[in-house]
Design a protein around this motif. Structure first.
Motif, PDB file in Angstrom:
ATOM      1  N   GLY A  39       0.759  -1.237   0.000  1.00 27.68           N
ATOM      2  CA  GLY A  39       0.000   0.000   0.000  1.00 27.68           C
ATOM      3  C   GLY A  39       0.792   1.291   0.000  1.00 27.68           C
ATOM      4  N   ILE A  40       2.058   1.234   0.402  1.00 28.06           N
ATOM      5  CA  ILE A  40       2.842   2.471   0.489  1.00 28.06           C
ATOM      6  C   ILE A  40       3.261   2.974  -0.887  1.00 28.06           C
ATOM      7  CG2 ILE A  40       5.040   3.443   1.284  1.00 28.06           C
ATOM      8  CD1 ILE A  40       4.723   1.821   3.840  1.00 28.06           C
ATOM      9  N   GLU A  41       3.632   2.061  -1.768  1.00 31.80           N
ATOM     10  CA  GLU A  41       4.145   2.480  -3.075  1.00 31.80           C
ATOM     11  C   GLU A  41       3.154   2.262  -4.213  1.00 31.80           C
ATOM     12  OE1 GLU A  41       7.947   0.769  -3.819  1.00 31.80           O
ATOM     13  OE2 GLU A  41       8.886   1.687  -2.060  1.00 31.80           O
ATOM     14  N   ASN A  42       2.077   1.540  -3.957  1.00 32.94           N
ATOM     15  CA  ASN A  42       1.132   1.201  -5.024  1.00 32.94           C
ATOM     16  C   ASN A  42      -0.297   1.500  -4.620  1.00 32.94           C
ATOM     17  OD1 ASN A  42       3.090  -0.194  -6.911  1.00 32.94           O
ATOM     18  ND2 ASN A  42       3.388  -1.430  -5.064  1.00 32.94           N
ATOM     19  N   PHE A  43      -1.185   1.420  -5.589  1.00 37.67           N
ATOM     20  CA  PHE A  43      -2.624   1.586  -5.363  1.00 37.67           C
ATOM     21  C   PHE A  43      -2.946   2.978  -4.827  1.00 37.67           C
ATOM     22  CE2 PHE A  43      -1.845  -2.970  -5.224  1.00 37.67           C
ATOM     23  CZ  PHE A  43      -2.798  -3.439  -6.116  1.00 37.67           C
ATOM     24  N   GLY A  44      -2.529   3.984  -5.582  1.00 34.72           N
ATOM     25  CA  GLY A  44      -2.850   5.366  -5.240  1.00 34.72           C
ATOM     26  C   GLY A  44      -4.263   5.726  -5.677  1.00 34.72           C
ATOM     27  N   LEU A  45      -4.510   7.012  -5.838  1.00 40.58           N
ATOM     28  CA  LEU A  45      -5.831   7.474  -6.230  1.00 40.58           C
ATOM     29  C   LEU A  45      -6.162   7.037  -7.657  1.00 40.58           C
ATOM     30  CD1 LEU A  45      -5.778  11.124  -4.846  1.00 40.58           C
ATOM     31  CD2 LEU A  45      -6.906   9.125  -3.833  1.00 40.58           C
ATOM     32  N   SER A  46      -7.420   6.717  -7.877  1.00 35.87           N
ATOM     33  CA  SER A  46      -7.906   6.449  -9.227  1.00 35.87           C
ATOM     34  C   SER A  46      -8.151   7.793  -9.913  1.00 35.87           C
ATOM     35  CB  SER A  46      -9.215   5.658  -9.158  1.00 35.87           C
ATOM     36  OG  SER A  46     -10.233   6.459  -8.558  1.00 35.87           O
ATOM     37  N   MET A  47      -8.475   7.753 -11.189  1.00 32.24           N
ATOM     38  CA  MET A  47      -8.813   8.994 -11.891  1.00 32.24           C
ATOM     39  C   MET A  47     -10.034   9.650 -11.237  1.00 32.24           C
ATOM     40  SD  MET A  47      -9.343   9.620 -15.978  1.00 32.24           S
ATOM     41  CE  MET A  47      -7.666   9.030 -16.282  1.00 32.24           C
ATOM     42  N   HIS A  48     -10.993   8.824 -10.836  1.00 33.82           N
ATOM     43  CA  HIS A  48     -12.170   9.347 -10.135  1.00 33.82           C
ATOM     44  C   HIS A  48     -11.750  10.016  -8.820  1.00 33.82           C
ATOM     45  CE1 HIS A  48     -16.155   9.819  -8.555  1.00 33.82           C
ATOM     46  NE2 HIS A  48     -15.995   8.884  -7.641  1.00 33.82           N
ATOM     47  N   GLY A  49     -10.806   9.384  -8.122  1.00 29.74           N
ATOM     48  CA  GLY A  49     -10.314   9.959  -6.869  1.00 29.74           C
ATOM     49  C   GLY A  49      -9.632  11.298  -7.080  1.00 29.74           C
ATOM     50  N   GLU A  50      -8.863  11.395  -8.136  1.00 25.85           N
ATOM     51  CA  GLU A  50      -8.211  12.667  -8.468  1.00 25.85           C
ATOM     52  C   GLU A  50      -9.260  13.750  -8.727  1.00 25.85           C
ATOM     53  OE1 GLU A  50      -5.125  13.443  -8.302  1.00 25.85           O
ATOM     54  OE2 GLU A  50      -3.924  11.628  -8.557  1.00 25.85           O
ATOM     55  N   GLN A  51     -10.317  13.371  -9.441  1.00 20.25           N
ATOM     56  CA  GLN A  51     -11.399  14.327  -9.712  1.00 20.25           C
ATOM     57  C   GLN A  51     -12.110  14.726  -8.423  1.00 20.25           C
ATOM     58  OE1 GLN A  51     -13.598  11.976 -12.535  1.00 20.25           O
ATOM     59  NE2 GLN A  51     -12.368  12.641 -14.292  1.00 20.25           N
ATOM     60  N   LEU A  53     -10.785  14.958  -5.473  1.00 20.77           N
ATOM     61  CA  LEU A  53      -9.919  15.871  -4.728  1.00 20.77           C
ATOM     62  C   LEU A  53      -9.892  17.252  -5.365  1.00 20.77           C
ATOM     63  CD1 LEU A  53      -8.264  15.314  -2.122  1.00 20.77           C
ATOM     64  CD2 LEU A  53      -9.177  13.281  -3.214  1.00 20.77           C
ATOM     65  N   THR A  54      -9.909  17.294  -6.688  1.00 18.40           N
ATOM     66  CA  THR A  54      -9.964  18.587  -7.378  1.00 18.40           C
ATOM     67  C   THR A  54     -11.218  19.346  -6.970  1.00 18.40           C
ATOM     68  OG1 THR A  54      -8.701  17.750  -9.262  1.00 18.40           O
ATOM     69  CG2 THR A  54     -10.064  19.705  -9.637  1.00 18.40           C
ATOM     70  N   GLN A  55     -12.349  18.636  -6.968  1.00 15.55           N
ATOM     71  CA  GLN A  55     -13.628  19.257  -6.590  1.00 15.55           C
ATOM     72  C   GLN A  55     -13.616  19.652  -5.116  1.00 15.55           C
ATOM     73  OE1 GLN A  55     -16.147  19.421  -9.086  1.00 15.55           O
ATOM     74  NE2 GLN A  55     -17.066  20.913  -7.700  1.00 15.55           N
ATOM     75  N   LEU A  56     -13.097  18.771  -4.286  1.00 13.74           N
ATOM     76  CA  LEU A  56     -13.098  19.003  -2.833  1.00 13.74           C
ATOM     77  C   LEU A  56     -12.325  20.259  -2.462  1.00 13.74           C
ATOM     78  CD1 LEU A  56     -13.750  17.274  -0.027  1.00 13.74           C
ATOM     79  CD2 LEU A  56     -11.265  17.173  -0.021  1.00 13.74           C
ATOM     80  N   VAL A  57     -11.121  20.403  -2.998  1.00 14.59           N
ATOM     81  CA  VAL A  57     -10.316  21.566  -2.612  1.00 14.59           C
ATOM     82  C   VAL A  57     -10.876  22.843  -3.225  1.00 14.59           C
ATOM     83  CG1 VAL A  57      -8.223  20.214  -2.209  1.00 14.59           C
ATOM     84  CG2 VAL A  57      -8.597  21.219  -4.463  1.00 14.59           C
ATOM     85  N   VAL A  83      -4.782  18.414  -0.384  1.00 15.57           N
ATOM     86  CA  VAL A  83      -5.384  19.354   0.563  1.00 15.57           C
ATOM     87  C   VAL A  83      -4.315  20.276   1.144  1.00 15.57           C
ATOM     88  CG1 VAL A  83      -6.714  19.609   2.686  1.00 15.57           C
ATOM     89  CG2 VAL A  83      -7.230  17.718   1.117  1.00 15.57           C
ATOM     90  N   ALA A  84      -3.169  19.698   1.509  1.00 17.49           N
ATOM     91  CA  ALA A  84      -2.099  20.503   2.092  1.00 17.49           C
ATOM     92  C   ALA A  84      -1.643  21.593   1.134  1.00 17.49           C
ATOM     93  CB  ALA A  84      -0.925  19.603   2.480  1.00 17.49           C
TER      94      ALA A  84
END
Length: 198
Positions: A39-51, A53-57, A83-84
Protein backbone atom coordinates in the motif's frame (compact mmCIF):
# COMPACT_ATOMS: atom_id res chain seq x y z
CA UNK A 1 -19.98 14.44 1.65
CA UNK A 2 -19.67 15.84 5.15
CA UNK A 3 -20.57 14.69 8.62
CA UNK A 4 -20.35 16.75 11.79
CA UNK A 5 -20.19 15.09 15.18
CA UNK A 6 -21.10 17.11 18.22
CA UNK A 7 -18.17 17.48 20.63
CA UNK A 8 -17.62 14.13 22.30
CA UNK A 9 -15.87 15.81 25.21
CA UNK A 10 -16.09 19.17 26.93
CA UNK A 11 -12.33 19.31 26.93
CA UNK A 12 -11.23 19.26 23.27
CA UNK A 13 -8.25 21.54 22.78
CA UNK A 14 -8.29 21.23 18.99
CA UNK A 15 -10.65 20.66 16.10
CA UNK A 16 -10.17 17.51 14.03
CA UNK A 17 -11.21 16.84 10.46
CA UNK A 18 -11.24 13.09 9.85
CA UNK A 19 -10.88 12.40 6.15
CA UNK A 20 -11.05 9.17 4.23
CA UNK A 21 -8.75 9.10 1.20
CA UNK A 22 -10.24 9.71 -2.23
CA UNK A 23 -11.41 6.87 -4.45
CA UNK A 24 -8.41 4.63 -5.01
CA UNK A 25 -7.13 2.10 -7.51
CA UNK A 26 -7.83 -0.58 -4.88
CA UNK A 27 -11.46 0.60 -4.70
CA UNK A 28 -11.61 0.57 -8.49
CA UNK A 29 -10.22 -2.95 -8.73
CA UNK A 30 -12.25 -4.27 -5.80
CA UNK A 31 -9.15 -5.60 -4.05
CA UNK A 32 -7.99 -5.50 -0.42
CA UNK A 33 -4.77 -3.48 -0.06
CA UNK A 34 -3.98 -3.24 3.64
CA UNK A 35 -0.31 -4.15 4.03
CA UNK A 36 2.44 -1.53 4.00
CA UNK A 37 4.40 -3.74 1.59
CA UNK A 38 1.74 -3.18 -1.08
CA UNK A 39 0.00 0.00 0.00
CA UNK A 40 2.84 2.47 0.49
CA UNK A 41 4.14 2.48 -3.08
CA UNK A 42 1.13 1.20 -5.02
CA UNK A 43 -2.62 1.59 -5.36
CA UNK A 44 -2.85 5.37 -5.24
CA UNK A 45 -5.83 7.47 -6.23
CA UNK A 46 -7.91 6.45 -9.23
CA UNK A 47 -8.81 8.99 -11.89
CA UNK A 48 -12.17 9.35 -10.13
CA UNK A 49 -10.31 9.96 -6.87
CA UNK A 50 -8.21 12.67 -8.47
CA UNK A 51 -11.40 14.33 -9.71
CA UNK A 52 -12.91 14.07 -6.24
CA UNK A 53 -9.92 15.87 -4.73
CA UNK A 54 -9.96 18.59 -7.38
CA UNK A 55 -13.63 19.26 -6.59
CA UNK A 56 -13.10 19.00 -2.83
CA UNK A 57 -10.32 21.57 -2.61
CA UNK A 58 -12.12 23.92 -5.02
CA UNK A 59 -15.32 23.80 -2.93
CA UNK A 60 -13.70 23.55 0.54
CA UNK A 61 -16.26 24.54 3.17
CA UNK A 62 -14.74 23.13 6.35
CA UNK A 63 -12.49 25.08 8.69
CA UNK A 64 -9.05 25.61 7.14
CA UNK A 65 -6.62 23.04 8.54
CA UNK A 66 -3.48 24.23 10.28
CA UNK A 67 -1.90 20.76 10.10
CA UNK A 68 -2.32 17.80 7.74
CA UNK A 69 -1.38 14.36 9.11
CA UNK A 70 -1.78 11.18 7.09
CA UNK A 71 -1.23 7.45 6.77
CA UNK A 72 1.84 6.58 4.70
CA UNK A 73 -0.15 4.55 2.17
CA UNK A 74 -0.01 6.02 -1.34
CA UNK A 75 -3.73 6.75 -1.52
CA UNK A 76 -3.72 8.73 1.74
CA UNK A 77 -0.41 10.44 0.93
CA UNK A 78 -1.78 11.67 -2.39
CA UNK A 79 -5.03 12.80 -0.77
CA UNK A 80 -3.22 14.69 1.99
CA UNK A 81 -0.85 16.33 -0.50
CA UNK A 82 -3.74 17.78 -2.50
CA UNK A 83 -5.38 19.35 0.56
CA UNK A 84 -2.10 20.50 2.09
CA UNK A 85 -1.13 22.24 -1.15
CA UNK A 86 -4.33 24.28 -1.09
CA UNK A 87 -3.50 25.65 2.35
CA UNK A 88 0.28 25.96 1.92
CA UNK A 89 0.98 23.27 4.50
CA UNK A 90 3.61 20.54 4.66
CA UNK A 91 1.83 17.23 5.34
CA UNK A 92 3.37 14.86 7.87
CA UNK A 93 3.13 11.07 8.14
CA UNK A 94 1.82 9.15 11.12
CA UNK A 95 1.95 5.38 10.55
CA UNK A 96 -0.69 4.87 13.23
CA UNK A 97 -3.25 6.16 10.71
CA UNK A 98 -2.61 3.20 8.38
CA UNK A 99 -5.30 0.93 7.00
CA UNK A 100 -6.47 -1.89 9.20
CA UNK A 101 -4.35 -4.89 8.30
CA UNK A 102 -6.51 -7.63 6.82
CA UNK A 103 -3.83 -10.29 7.14
CA UNK A 104 -4.30 -13.36 4.97
CA UNK A 105 -7.03 -11.59 2.98
CA UNK A 106 -4.46 -9.17 1.53
CA UNK A 107 -4.78 -9.00 -2.25
CA UNK A 108 -8.11 -10.82 -2.30
CA UNK A 109 -11.42 -9.38 -3.43
CA UNK A 110 -13.23 -6.83 -1.31
CA UNK A 111 -16.20 -9.19 -1.10
CA UNK A 112 -14.35 -10.64 1.91
CA UNK A 113 -14.88 -7.50 4.03
CA UNK A 114 -18.42 -8.40 5.21
CA UNK A 115 -17.28 -11.74 6.62
CA UNK A 116 -14.65 -9.95 8.74
CA UNK A 117 -17.20 -7.36 9.87
CA UNK A 118 -19.57 -10.16 10.90
CA UNK A 119 -16.79 -11.60 13.07
CA UNK A 120 -16.13 -8.11 14.46
CA UNK A 121 -19.72 -7.91 15.65
CA UNK A 122 -19.22 -11.10 17.66
CA UNK A 123 -15.69 -10.59 19.03
CA UNK A 124 -13.70 -7.35 19.12
CA UNK A 125 -10.49 -9.27 19.80
CA UNK A 126 -10.77 -11.79 16.97
CA UNK A 127 -7.75 -12.32 14.71
CA UNK A 128 -9.34 -14.65 12.15
CA UNK A 129 -7.31 -14.66 8.91
CA UNK A 130 -4.63 -12.74 10.88
CA UNK A 131 -6.79 -9.62 10.66
CA UNK A 132 -5.80 -6.76 12.98
CA UNK A 133 -8.09 -6.76 16.04
CA UNK A 134 -10.56 -3.92 16.47
CA UNK A 135 -9.07 -3.04 19.85
CA UNK A 136 -5.61 -2.62 18.33
CA UNK A 137 -6.93 -0.32 15.59
CA UNK A 138 -8.91 1.76 18.09
CA UNK A 139 -5.91 2.08 20.38
CA UNK A 140 -3.52 3.36 17.73
CA UNK A 141 -6.06 5.72 16.19
CA UNK A 142 -7.07 7.22 19.54
CA UNK A 143 -3.40 7.62 20.44
CA UNK A 144 -2.94 9.98 17.47
CA UNK A 145 -5.60 12.35 18.80
CA UNK A 146 -4.41 11.99 22.39
CA UNK A 147 -0.89 12.99 21.36
CA UNK A 148 -2.08 16.08 19.48
CA UNK A 149 -4.30 17.05 22.40
CA UNK A 150 -1.22 17.04 24.61
CA UNK A 151 1.06 18.86 22.16
CA UNK A 152 -1.01 21.74 20.76
CA UNK A 153 -4.14 23.79 21.38
CA UNK A 154 -6.58 25.73 19.19
CA UNK A 155 -5.50 24.06 15.95
CA UNK A 156 -7.50 22.43 13.16
CA UNK A 157 -5.86 19.12 12.36
CA UNK A 158 -6.80 17.13 9.26
CA UNK A 159 -6.21 13.40 9.78
CA UNK A 160 -6.25 11.47 6.50
CA UNK A 161 -6.81 7.76 6.98
CA UNK A 162 -8.89 4.83 5.75
CA UNK A 163 -12.51 3.69 6.02
CA UNK A 164 -12.30 0.95 8.66
CA UNK A 165 -9.84 2.73 11.00
CA UNK A 166 -11.89 5.95 10.91
CA UNK A 167 -15.18 4.16 11.60
CA UNK A 168 -13.55 2.25 14.45
CA UNK A 169 -12.13 5.53 15.84
CA UNK A 170 -15.50 7.29 15.66
CA UNK A 171 -17.16 4.34 17.41
CA UNK A 172 -14.56 4.44 20.19
CA UNK A 173 -14.83 8.21 20.62
CA UNK A 174 -18.61 7.90 20.91
CA UNK A 175 -18.10 5.39 23.75
CA UNK A 176 -19.93 2.70 21.81
CA UNK A 177 -18.87 -0.95 21.72
CA UNK A 178 -16.30 -1.47 18.97
CA UNK A 179 -18.37 -4.42 17.77
CA UNK A 180 -20.84 -1.81 16.47
CA UNK A 181 -18.37 -0.01 14.19
CA UNK A 182 -20.20 -1.07 11.04
CA UNK A 183 -23.38 0.51 12.41
CA UNK A 184 -21.58 3.85 12.10
CA UNK A 185 -22.58 5.74 8.96
CA UNK A 186 -20.29 4.53 6.18
CA UNK A 187 -17.49 6.94 5.35
CA UNK A 188 -17.33 7.39 1.60
CA UNK A 189 -14.08 8.13 -0.26
CA UNK A 190 -13.03 11.78 0.17
CA UNK A 191 -15.60 12.35 2.94
CA UNK A 192 -14.76 14.53 5.93
CA UNK A 193 -16.12 14.26 9.47
CA UNK A 194 -15.54 17.15 11.85
CA UNK A 195 -15.17 16.71 15.59
CA UNK A 196 -13.82 18.64 18.52
CA UNK A 197 -14.07 22.41 18.82
CA UNK A 198 -16.92 23.92 16.81
Amino acid sequence: MSNTLQPLSDHWRNRYLLMRHGHSQANQQGVIVSSPERGIENFGLSMHGEQQLTQLVADWHWPAPTRVVHSDFLRTTQTAARVAAKFGLAPCVDKRLRERNFGDLEGQGDEHYPSVWALDAEDTEHRHHQVEALSAVAQRMQAVIADWEQQVSGETILLVSHGDPLQILLTALANKPLSQHREQQALLPASITQLGLM
